[in-house]
Scaffold this motif. Structure first.
Motif, PDB file in Angstrom:
ATOM      1  N   UNK A   1       0.838  -1.212   0.000  1.00  7.60           N
ATOM      2  CA  UNK A   1       0.000   0.000   0.000  1.00  7.60           C
ATOM      3  C   UNK A   1       0.867   1.254   0.000  1.00  7.60           C
ATOM      4  N   UNK A   2       1.957   1.217   0.795  1.00  7.82           N
ATOM      5  CA  UNK A   2       2.817   2.401   0.928  1.00  7.82           C
ATOM      6  C   UNK A   2       3.671   2.667  -0.313  1.00  7.82           C
ATOM      7  N   UNK A   3       4.073   1.608  -1.015  1.00  6.15           N
ATOM      8  CA  UNK A   3       5.063   1.767  -2.088  1.00  6.15           C
ATOM      9  C   UNK A   3       4.475   1.822  -3.496  1.00  6.15           C
ATOM     10  N   UNK A   4       3.279   1.266  -3.668  1.00  2.00           N
ATOM     11  CA  UNK A   4       2.765   1.130  -5.032  1.00  2.00           C
ATOM     12  C   UNK A   4       1.374   1.747  -5.177  1.00  2.00           C
ATOM     13  N   UNK A   5       0.949   1.848  -6.419  1.00  2.00           N
ATOM     14  CA  UNK A   5      -0.392   2.317  -6.755  1.00  2.00           C
ATOM     15  C   UNK A   5      -1.057   1.285  -7.665  1.00  2.00           C
TER      16      UNK A   5
ATOM     17  N   UNK B   1      -3.018  -1.847  -9.052  1.00  2.00           N
ATOM     18  CA  UNK B   1      -3.342  -3.229  -8.687  1.00  2.00           C
ATOM     19  C   UNK B   1      -2.607  -3.670  -7.422  1.00  2.00           C
ATOM     20  N   UNK B   2      -1.290  -3.390  -7.332  1.00  2.00           N
ATOM     21  CA  UNK B   2      -0.503  -3.836  -6.177  1.00  2.00           C
ATOM     22  C   UNK B   2      -0.983  -3.188  -4.882  1.00  2.00           C
ATOM     23  N   UNK B   3      -1.414  -1.927  -4.966  1.00  2.00           N
ATOM     24  CA  UNK B   3      -1.956  -1.262  -3.784  1.00  2.00           C
ATOM     25  C   UNK B   3      -3.261  -1.923  -3.340  1.00  2.00           C
ATOM     26  N   UNK B   4      -4.112  -2.249  -4.322  1.00  2.00           N
ATOM     27  CA  UNK B   4      -5.374  -2.940  -4.010  1.00  2.00           C
ATOM     28  C   UNK B   4      -5.115  -4.334  -3.437  1.00  2.00           C
ATOM     29  N   UNK B   5      -4.092  -5.008  -3.996  1.00 10.56           N
ATOM     30  CA  UNK B   5      -3.717  -6.321  -3.477  1.00 10.56           C
ATOM     31  C   UNK B   5      -3.264  -6.206  -2.023  1.00 10.56           C
ATOM     32  N   UNK B   6      -2.465  -5.169  -1.724  1.00 14.82           N
ATOM     33  CA  UNK B   6      -2.016  -4.944  -0.353  1.00 14.82           C
ATOM     34  C   UNK B   6      -3.178  -4.695   0.589  1.00 14.82           C
ATOM     35  N   UNK B   7      -4.151  -3.885   0.149  1.00 21.11           N
ATOM     36  CA  UNK B   7      -5.336  -3.618   0.965  1.00 21.11           C
ATOM     37  C   UNK B   7      -6.120  -4.901   1.220  1.00 21.11           C
ATOM     38  N   UNK B   8      -6.251  -5.714   0.171  1.00 20.02           N
ATOM     39  CA  UNK B   8      -6.958  -6.993   0.318  1.00 20.02           C
ATOM     40  C   UNK B   8      -6.239  -7.890   1.324  1.00 20.02           C
ATOM     41  N   UNK B   9      -4.899  -7.932   1.278  1.00 18.67           N
ATOM     42  CA  UNK B   9      -4.128  -8.770   2.212  1.00 18.67           C
ATOM     43  C   UNK B   9      -4.334  -8.325   3.648  1.00 18.67           C
ATOM     44  N   UNK B  10      -4.349  -7.007   3.857  1.00 18.19           N
ATOM     45  CA  UNK B  10      -4.526  -6.476   5.217  1.00 18.19           C
ATOM     46  C   UNK B  10      -5.933  -6.779   5.737  1.00 18.19           C
ATOM     47  N   UNK B  11      -6.945  -6.529   4.903  1.00 15.85           N
ATOM     48  CA  UNK B  11      -8.331  -6.700   5.335  1.00 15.85           C
ATOM     49  C   UNK B  11      -8.730  -8.164   5.496  1.00 15.85           C
ATOM     50  N   UNK B  12      -8.120  -9.025   4.685  1.00 14.00           N
ATOM     51  CA  UNK B  12      -8.526 -10.435   4.713  1.00 14.00           C
ATOM     52  C   UNK B  12      -7.835 -11.245   5.801  1.00 14.00           C
ATOM     53  N   UNK B  13      -6.695 -10.740   6.342  1.00 13.72           N
ATOM     54  CA  UNK B  13      -5.925 -11.536   7.302  1.00 13.72           C
ATOM     55  C   UNK B  13      -6.746 -11.967   8.525  1.00 13.72           C
ATOM     56  N   UNK B  14      -7.512 -11.063   9.186  1.00 17.43           N
ATOM     57  CA  UNK B  14      -8.284 -11.520  10.360  1.00 17.43           C
ATOM     58  C   UNK B  14      -9.235 -12.670  10.032  1.00 17.43           C
ATOM     59  N   UNK B  15      -9.840 -12.620   8.855  1.00 11.80           N
ATOM     60  CA  UNK B  15     -10.761 -13.688   8.455  1.00 11.80           C
ATOM     61  C   UNK B  15     -10.000 -14.978   8.154  1.00 11.80           C
TER      62      UNK B  15
END
Length: 281
Positions: free
Chosen positions: A192-196, A198-212
């Protein structure tokens, strides 16, 4: 001299081909238990403070490596000198896994009001690592015995090489994936910090999906312990094997594991109460 070396290299090449073919076959046979091993160990390694996750995974992985150093020579010696002892050892491990799985089911059904923080305070970090290493020992034993059973008709050197490769996969592969899962949020934040894009969206998905994912692994890990525990009995006890054949394959093994685990819980509960009362005195 040259012809002797060529013959040696030719023999090595033949052995390597045999090992590759045998490893492929053994991996297929052990894939279900390897998947269960991943789910159980990811569950065991999660839920710690972020800065402690990797050190704890490393400590469990080192314990897993020691387990393999103990199990591999022991299983080869037992299979040669006392093969009749392997099944009883597996059954004891099956009881332990079933017990752990059933204990989690009982806690979920009857002790949900007790906070997770209180549950975690009952065990120190060292105790949790020790528990994870014990569980790894039993799962590793199951994996190695299954792998060995698939190559019993091969030469001894092929058996040793194949089972050793499977053991390494069960340590390096499994704990590498466990480390990836529990640190997925940090990798997501870095994306999220380094890219914009698709990779940023992938990073957001990784963060949000981890608790589940962690919650899902907790459920899958419990089911896996029951399935492996019940499966050990279904594959090694004739009466239970015939009973399991009448049930849906995976559901039947879970049910058998749950029944065995509940019986173990019922038998061990009075023993635990005696030890606690003696400790208080």
């Amino acid at each position: 001299m040259a012809s002797g070396l060529l013959a040696l290299f030719d023999d090595i090449a033949v052995i390597m081909d045999d090992v590759a073919a045998a490893t492929k076959m053994a991996t297929k046979k052990t894939s279900a238990v390897l998947a269960d091993d991943l789910a159980v160990n990811a569950q065991k390694a999660s839920g710690f403070a972020s800065e402690r996750e990797l050190p704890i995974i490393w400590a469990i992985a080192k314990g897993s490596f020691v387990n393999k150093l103990i199990i591999l020579p022991s299983i080869f010696l037992l299979s040669y000198f006392a093969p009749y002892l392997i099944t009883p050892i597996l059954l004891i491990g099956g009881v332990y896994l079933s017990y752990e799985g059933a204990e989690k089911v009982v806690e979920f059904l009857f002790y949900r009001n007790k906070s997770r923080k209180e549950n975690r305070k009952e065990m120190s970090e060292k105790e949790k690592i020790r528990s994870a290493i014990i569980t790894d020992f039993i799962l590793s034993l199951e994996i190695i015995v299954i792998a060995l059973s698939t190559v019993r008709d091969k030469p001894f050197e092929v058996q040793v090489a194949t089972v050793t490769v499977i053991a390494l996969i069960a340590t390096v592969g499994v704990y590498g994936l466990v480390a990836f899962i529990v640190r997925m949020d940090d990798m997501g934040l870095a994306l999220i910090a380094r890219y914009r894009g698709f990779l940023q969206k992938l990073g957001l998905f990784m963060v949000l999906s981890l608790p589940y994912i962690i919650k899902g692994l907790s459920v899958i890990g419990t089911i896996a312990m029951l399935a492996v525990g019940g499966g050990i009995f279904a594959h090694n006890v004739e009466y239970i094997h015939h009973l399991a054949e009448k049930l849906p394959p995976f559901i039947g093994e879970i049910g058998i594991g749950l029944v065995i685990g509940l019986l173990a819980l019922a038998l061990l509960k009075p023993v635990k109460m005696v030890f606690r009362s003696n400790g208080q005195e």
